[in-house]
Structures are given as C-alpha cells and as structure tokens.
Design a protein around this motif. Structure first.
Motif: not given
Length: 279
Positions: A171-184, A60-66
């Motif tokens: 799950a949370l960290g993988t999403g953060v890493a995929a979009q290269h941004f960590c929200s508050s 969902l964060n753009g990594d289509t390889s999965v």
C-alpha cells in the motif's frame, strides 16, 4: 451368577466410556475441520481488504485505472462477509466490529486522506487477524490438540502478520510509486517494513512445521517465498527509499508485492492442507 452380572456391568461401563470418548473425538474432529473452513474464509477476507487498501492508495494518489478493481473487490468482500455472518464466527464481536468499520469507510462522503485510508484499512485488517486467531483457538486448532504441529500457532499469528507487513509495504509503496515521490515518513515506514520482512525470512518461516511426506513441497514453498521477499526488499531499497527519483511504475510495484504475498499465502494454504490431512 453374581460374577456374570458383575462382569456384564463392568463390560457395559467400559463400552460406554469408550463410546463417549469416541463421540467426543468425533465431535472435536468435526469442529476442527469446520474451523479450518472458517479460518480460510477469514484469511481470504483479510486478503481482499489488503488488496483494497493498496488500490485505494493508488487511487488517492491519482491512479484512476484501479477504479474497476476497487468495485470488484467491494463485491467480493460483501459476498464473503455474508457467508461469515451466517456461521458461528458471527458470534465473535470482532466480526461485527469489522462490519461496522467497513460500512463507515464506504459511506464517507469525501475522499479520505492517503494516511487516513491506510490507517483505517490497517485497523480493520488487524481486527480480522485477531478474529482468525480466535477462531483457530475455539476450533481446537492449537498445538495442545495437534501434536504433529507443535508450532501451529505461528501459522495463525506470525505468518498472518508477516503477510500483513508485506501488504502494508504494498500500500505504501504503491502510493509512493504513483506520486513518484517518497517522503521522509514513508522512507522510515518502508525501511521498518523491510526489516520485518528480513526477520520473517530468517526466523518466522523457519519455525513452520511440515509432515514427513510434505517436507519437499514445504521447502520449495519456503525458498520461493524467501526469494520473492528478498526481491521486494531490494526493490523498496533501490527503487523507492534510496532512489534519487522514484521511477518504478505503481502497477509493477503493486504486482511485485502481490506476488510476494501470494507466495506467503501458498505457505498458509499448504499448512492448512496438512492440517486437513492429519485430522
């Protein structure tokens, strides 16, 4: 003659009582052994759904390889669910609740949001965790029936939930890493999960029991899981939460968190192995 008859009756009664008790013990043992099988299946199902949640976050964060891995996981979940649906576990309404929820998630016409996907998966996993604990209790796999394992309840609840906390951080960290941004919001969640993992190392893992001849293996497993978890906590802090820019590869982070969960699963498997041995 009367004495002989009375003696025979007494002997017969005692023998009957003994036979009944033996049969009850045998039936209880069979229920416990089968219960361990069902608990193992539910634990595996939880693991598959946790993996699906993490990969969905990346997708969902753009990594289509999965995509291929997601398709494979759906098949594994389907197969395992079929096995559980033909077992006594199917009598627990929690399994029906999971099936309904899982099917609704798969039938969504549009992509769910990252937050919604995470929440839906987490609700299903929580339900399965309760199902696992219910199954253990109904199978006499509690401290009341397992004197050698006074803290076996920690295996069915705290250990499962501790592994789930790691799964949420994956799950949370993988999403953060995929979009290269960590929200508050993600920072707050990841910090909270890191704190719960630190508590797991200091408290939960120390509460688990082991048989005398398994103490050496038990200590190695606890030490390995603790070290792996501390490494994950450090990565979350340095590479995600406090990094000026998130540069860690999402696949690398997913693998690190997965390895940590596998260390916890190894502890769970060792606990179950000891229970099999003691029955």
């Amino acid at each position: 003659m009367e004495i002989i008859m009375i003696t025979c009756i007494v002997v017969f009664v005692i023998a009957s009582i003994f036979a009944i008790k033996q049969k009850k013990r045998s039936n209880k043992k069979n229920i416990q052994q089968q219960g361990l099988v069902y608990v193992g299946q539910i634990k595996q199902l939880i693991s598959y759904v946790q993996q699906h949640r993490g990969l969905m976050s990346a997708w969902l964060n753009g990594d289509t390889s999965v995509q291929t891995k997601l398709a494979q996981l759906k098949q594994k979940i389907l197969q395992l669910n079929k096995e559980l649906s033909t077992s006594p576990v199917s009598q627990n309404e929690r399994l029906a609740g999971f099936n309904d929820h899982w099917q609704r998630l798969l039938q969504l016409n549009n992509k769910p949001s990252v937050a919604n996907s995470f929440e839906q998966h987490t609700m299903m996993i929580r339900n399965l965790a309760y199902l696992l604990e219910d199954t253990a209790e109904s199978s006499y796999l509690t401290s009341d029936h397992l004197s050698a394992f006074p803290h076996v309840g920690f295996v069915w609840r705290e250990l499962v939930l501790a592994t789930e906390n790691i799964g949420q951080s994956r799950a949370l960290g993988t999403g953060v890493a995929a979009q290269h941004f960590c929200s508050s919001v993600d920072k707050i969640r990841l910090n909270f999960l890191s704190q719960t993992m630190a508590d797991t190392v200091e408290n939960t893992l120390q509460q688990l029991s082991s048989l005398p001849h398994e103490q050496s293996t038990h200590k190695v497993l606890i030490s390995s899981a603790s070290n792996q978890m501390n490494q994950l906590i450090k990565t979350i802090s340095d590479e995600l939460v406090n990094a000026s820019k998130v540069l860690v590869n999402s696949s690398d982070y997913f693998d690190l968190a997965t390895n940590t969960m596998q260390q916890m699963d190894a502890i769970f498997a060792h606990q179950v192995k000891q229970l099999h041995t003691s029955l």
